[in-house]
Design a protein around this motif. Structure first.
Motif, PDB file in Angstrom:
ATOM      1  N   GLU A   1       0.830  -1.210   0.000  1.00 24.33           N
ATOM      2  CA  GLU A   1       0.000   0.000   0.000  1.00 24.33           C
ATOM      3  C   GLU A   1       0.862   1.256   0.000  1.00 24.33           C
ATOM      4  O   GLU A   1       0.599   2.218  -0.733  1.00 24.33           O
TER       5      GLU A   1
ATOM      6  N   MET B   1       1.118   4.220  -3.016  1.00 22.22           N
ATOM      7  CA  MET B   1       0.829   5.635  -2.775  1.00 22.22           C
ATOM      8  C   MET B   1       2.035   6.517  -3.081  1.00 22.22           C
ATOM      9  O   MET B   1       1.888   7.616  -3.624  1.00 22.22           O
TER      10      MET B   1
ATOM     11  N   GLU C   1      -4.144  15.026  -0.724  1.00 25.71           N
ATOM     12  CA  GLU C   1      -4.983  13.832  -0.575  1.00 25.71           C
ATOM     13  C   GLU C   1      -4.134  12.564  -0.509  1.00 25.71           C
ATOM     14  O   GLU C   1      -4.351  11.696   0.346  1.00 25.71           O
ATOM     15  N   LEU C   2      -3.158  12.450  -1.405  1.00 25.26           N
ATOM     16  CA  LEU C   2      -2.305  11.263  -1.420  1.00 25.26           C
ATOM     17  C   LEU C   2      -1.426  11.192  -0.178  1.00 25.26           C
ATOM     18  O   LEU C   2      -1.257  10.121   0.418  1.00 25.26           O
TER      19      LEU C   2
ATOM     20  N   GLN D   1      -3.459  10.051   2.715  1.00 26.10           N
ATOM     21  CA  GLN D   1      -3.687   8.604   2.680  1.00 26.10           C
ATOM     22  C   GLN D   1      -2.445   7.851   3.154  1.00 26.10           C
ATOM     23  O   GLN D   1      -2.546   6.845   3.857  1.00 26.10           O
TER      24      GLN D   1
ATOM     25  N   LYS E   1      -2.259   8.153   6.948  1.00 26.00           N
ATOM     26  CA  LYS E   1      -3.301   7.341   7.591  1.00 26.00           C
ATOM     27  C   LYS E   1      -2.932   5.862   7.555  1.00 26.00           C
ATOM     28  O   LYS E   1      -3.115   5.135   8.539  1.00 26.00           O
ATOM     29  N   SER E   2      -2.403   5.396   6.413  1.00 26.30           N
ATOM     30  CA  SER E   2      -1.981   4.006   6.296  1.00 26.30           C
ATOM     31  C   SER E   2      -0.897   3.678   7.319  1.00 26.30           C
ATOM     32  O   SER E   2      -0.929   2.633   7.975  1.00 26.30           O
TER      33      SER E   2
END
Length: 211
Positions: free
Chosen positions: A94, A98, A118-119, A122, A125-126
């Motif tokens: 993941e 990204m 946004e990326l 993410q 958050k991951s």
């Protein structure tokens, strides 16, 4: 191992101790691109590395836990076969996807753009989600030190508060906590030269990227 001929070379299985130094567990001679390593494990998962002595050769990070672990060291490496290694491989995939998306953004896309934010959100958050699942073991503790620079201060402090007492009292954890609560750095300030190991088991430090 695929590709180059590594036959006859010795490869090592090591773990990271509480002082964040390598400790040997086992070694193996490579035959026809294959190797076999074994060792005893603790009750809780801990971080291990499969390495050559030669720093220019490939290495890989694995989770040491009971079971048979399958490792393919062709870059990007893959590890599977036990619950924590399967989980780590999913996280690793993941993150790579990204990061590739971020690097594929048009050259004129700035860090303040909606697409980048946004990326990057993410990605953070991951990382935070994976750390929350593992913050009570040595894998999560080590990766918290490694990933802290890419996470929000509040998230790192939250995760630090959830770590084991032994880790929270360690020198590295105290240094991290102190750096988060200190004033914002200014040009010309001295920096903390933290040394850790990357996913290939090679030691890296902040000073490697300064100069």
């Amino acid at each position: 191992l695929e590709g180059a001929d590594y036959s006859g070379k010795t490869i090592y299985l090591k773990y990271i101790n509480d002082s964040y130094d390598y400790v040997d567990i086992d070694s193996s001679k490579i035959e026809n691109g294959n190797f076999f390593l074994k060792g005893n494990v603790q009750d809780t998962p801990r971080l291990g590395f499969v390495l050559f002595k030669e720093r220019n050769l490939p290495g890989a990070m694995i989770i040491l836990e009971p079971g048979n672990i399958s490792l393919t060291m062709t870059q990007p490496y893959t590890v599977k076969g036990t619950p924590k290694n399967d989980e780590f491989q999913q996280f690793y995939n993941e993150q790579n996807k990204m990061v590739e998306k971020i690097y594929s953004l048009p050259p004129k896309t700035g860090e303040n753009s909606k697409e980048y934010q946004e990326l990057y959100g993410q990605l953070k958050k991951s990382s935070a989600d994976y750390l929350r699942k593992n913050i009570k073991n040595k894998v999560g503790e080590y990766l918290l030190l490694d990933l802290s620079g890419s996470l929000d201060k509040e998230t790192v402090l939250e995760l630090l508060a959830e770590t084991r007492t032994d880790f929270s009292k360690s020198k590295l954890a105290r240094q991290l906590h102190q750096s988060l609560n200190s004033r914002q750095p200014s040009i010309g300030d001295n920096y903390l030269d933290v040394k850790l190991y990357n996913e290939e088991g090679k030691e890296v430090s902040l000073s490697d990227y300064i100069g």
